[in-house]
Design an enzyme around this catalytic site. Structure first.
Site, PDB file in Angstrom:
ATOM      1  N   GLY A  30       0.831  -1.207   0.000  1.00 13.34           N
ATOM      2  CA  GLY A  30       0.000   0.000   0.000  1.00 13.34           C
ATOM      3  C   GLY A  30       0.854   1.240   0.000  1.00 13.34           C
ATOM      4  O   GLY A  30       2.058   1.184  -0.256  1.00 13.34           O
ATOM      5  N   ASN A  31       0.254   2.365   0.255  1.00 17.89           N
ATOM      6  CA  ASN A  31       1.015   3.610   0.331  1.00 17.89           C
ATOM      7  C   ASN A  31       0.411   4.533   1.384  1.00 17.89           C
ATOM      8  O   ASN A  31      -0.635   4.239   1.967  1.00 17.89           O
ATOM      9  CB  ASN A  31       1.084   4.289  -1.043  1.00 17.89           C
ATOM     10  CG  ASN A  31      -0.283   4.637  -1.578  1.00 17.89           C
ATOM     11  OD1 ASN A  31      -0.971   5.470  -1.011  1.00 17.89           O
ATOM     12  ND2 ASN A  31      -0.695   3.962  -2.644  1.00 17.89           N
ATOM     13  N   ALA A  32       1.071   5.679   1.597  1.00 21.70           N
ATOM     14  CA  ALA A  32       0.741   6.528   2.745  1.00 21.70           C
ATOM     15  C   ALA A  32      -0.373   7.543   2.466  1.00 21.70           C
ATOM     16  O   ALA A  32      -0.647   8.395   3.298  1.00 21.70           O
ATOM     17  CB  ALA A  32       2.007   7.280   3.192  1.00 21.70           C
ATOM     18  N   SER A  33      -1.042   7.430   1.320  1.00 21.57           N
ATOM     19  CA  SER A  33      -2.064   8.444   1.009  1.00 21.57           C
ATOM     20  C   SER A  33      -3.223   8.385   2.003  1.00 21.57           C
ATOM     21  O   SER A  33      -3.736   7.314   2.312  1.00 21.57           O
ATOM     22  CB  SER A  33      -2.604   8.188  -0.398  1.00 21.57           C
ATOM     23  OG  SER A  33      -3.754   8.973  -0.612  1.00 21.57           O
ATOM     24  N   ALA A  74      -3.605   7.798  -5.058  1.00 19.52           N
ATOM     25  CA  ALA A  74      -2.228   7.312  -5.138  1.00 19.52           C
ATOM     26  C   ALA A  74      -2.321   5.834  -5.514  1.00 19.52           C
ATOM     27  O   ALA A  74      -2.734   4.999  -4.702  1.00 19.52           O
ATOM     28  CB  ALA A  74      -1.531   7.490  -3.802  1.00 19.52           C
TER      29      ALA A  74
END
Ligand code: CTP
Length: 429
Positions: A210-213, A277
């Site tokens: 995943g990502n930090a968005s 994102a």
């Protein structure tokens, strides 16, 4: 100023330290040409005195119903109000409002008013989180009162945490959207499709890439578009904020799901904003069962590319039927600075506009504020359309729409675009 612009606002002020911030809120309303009656509680006057409120509002200020009973002040004030804003709303005030008490002028006004009511709570974290307060907030929201969530940050004394009064500018922006429930706005008749949040690509039933968005900026764009009159579809990947009311929501998780949802929503859109994102890679194989540790080293993870949703939307649209807006998260490197990479990205992706974030040093993701540069493609060249300085993401959202709205004028209305012309190729990974 037109007569319609002058609206009557009641500013209720609860007895908390944040009462001083409501002085700025009062100024924002009066400078906008609104007629404001301030109704503090008796406790509020311990923090900011009556002369301040009456001098700045230009009206006498009282806390109880007995000062001039012949005028029945609560009825007189509440009946003519277009909006009631309570800031700060203390735990006590929320409790009194939720249980329908009428033991001072403000609670009398709250019972009498039939206009929109906005409450901005502020208190210590423990008081906000207490089940009694949460129950009161739920009750008020069920009755249609807009209760903002408090911000996180410095509280009275040395404390920090959730419970801080949102900035007066934010309360003011939300208040205006209630005051002018946009029967028509610059985006009326337009369909906006906005993606927000971070996608997740599963590795096994419990793990993902995943990502930090946080999704804050995309959600703020959807809210702003709604308030400007657009019919909005929000394609929400994983977001950390509440999803807005008054917009159609499509929930997705992976890049492939995002592409499918965007494809469906894009059919009759006037403007598409890809604020999500999106993961660029996904595990080649998704394990059906949880990957166990075992004694051996873990098998290397093989990744494959996901679909580039924005580029595929750009590649398959007929020219000039939809305004396509991308976001760019850039850090700059040995090959060039943030804008150098952004310009190349705008040309490579084939969208019309690129909203550029400098994300070096972990900036932007999860933050309540943002600072962006908006680039626009004109043929094969790139021009800077606007530089929006650091401010809350809700205000950045409005500033972005200010840039997009004139560009939309050249886009033919969605109703004239047939579904087949916008059918996208079924690229999927
Ligand atoms: N985007 C997309 N699909 C992807 C990756 C990105 O639609 N698989 C969109 C994003 O929503 C954003 C824009 O493309 O609007 C740019 O995203 P960004 O993460 O900045 O760039 P990438 O395309 O991922 O390129 P790179 O990571 O190499 O900078």
């Amino acid at each position: 100023m037109s007569a319609r612009a002058l609206r009557r606002v009641v500013l209720g002020v609860g007895g908390g330290i944040a009462a001083y911030k409501s002085v700025s809120l009062l100024r924002l309303f009066t400078e906008g040409g609104h007629d404001v009656r301030v109704v503090p509680t008796a406790a509020a006057l311990r923090f900011v005195g009556e002369p301040t409120w009456s001098a700045l509002s230009g009206h006498p200020v009282t806390t109880d119903v007995w000062s001039s009973p012949d005028e029945v002040p609560h009825v007189a004030i509440a009946r003519i109000a277009d909006l009631v804003v309570v800031a700060p709303a203390t735990a006590d005030l929320l409790a009194r409002a939720a249980s329908g008490l009428a033991d001072d002028l403000l609670t009398n006004v709250l019972l009498t008013a039939r206009c929109p009511v906005l409450m901005a709570p502020a208190m210590h974290t423990e008081m906000w989180e207490h089940p009694a307060t949460q129950h009161n907030v739920e009750t008020l929201r069920r009755r249609g009162i807009v209760v903002l969530d408090p911000d996180e940050g410095r509280l009275a004394g040395q404390d920090t945490g959730k419970g801080r009064l949102p900035d007066p500018e934010v309360i003011h922006t939300v208040a205006l959207s209630l005051l002018h429930p946009v029967p028509s706005g610059p985006l009326t008749g337009r369909r906006a499709v906005i993606s927000a949040g971070g996608t997740r690509e599963p590795l096994d039933p419990v793990r993902y890439l995943g990502n930090a968005s946080s999704g804050r900026q995309g959600v703020a764009l959807a809210e702003a578009a709604r308030d400007l009159g657009a019919q909005v579809t929000l394609v929400a990947a994983h977001v950390e904020v509440d999803l807005p009311e008054g917009v159609a929501i499509s929930r997705v998780s992976t890049a492939a799901e995002l592409q499918q949802a965007m494809r469906a929503a894009a059919v009759d859109a006037d403007v598409i904003v890809m604020a999500a994102a999106v993961a660029d890679f996904r595990p080649e194989v998704v394990a059906e069962r949880k990957i166990k540790k075992g004694p051996a080293d873990p098998a290397p993870l093989r990744l494959v590319r996901t679909v580039d949703v924005l580029a595929s939307l750009a590649a398959d649209r007929p020219a000039a039927t939809v305004l396509l807006v991308g976001f760019a998260a850039e850090t700059g490197d040995a090959d060039g600075d943030v804008l150098h990479h952004a310009e190349r990205k705008l040309l490579a992706k084939g969208c019309d506009v690129l909203v550029v974030n400098d994300v070096s040093g972990g900036r932007v993701f999860g933050s309540p504020e943002n600072e962006v540069v908006i680039l626009r493609r004109v043929g094969d060249t790139v021009v800077t359309a606007a530089e929006i300085p650091q401010q809350r993401k809700s205000l950045v959202a409005h500033a972005i729409w200010e840039v997009l709205i004139p560009l939309l004028a050249s886009v033919s209305s969605a109703s004239t675009v047939s579904a087949e012309r916008l059918t996208l190729s079924g690229t999927s990974h």
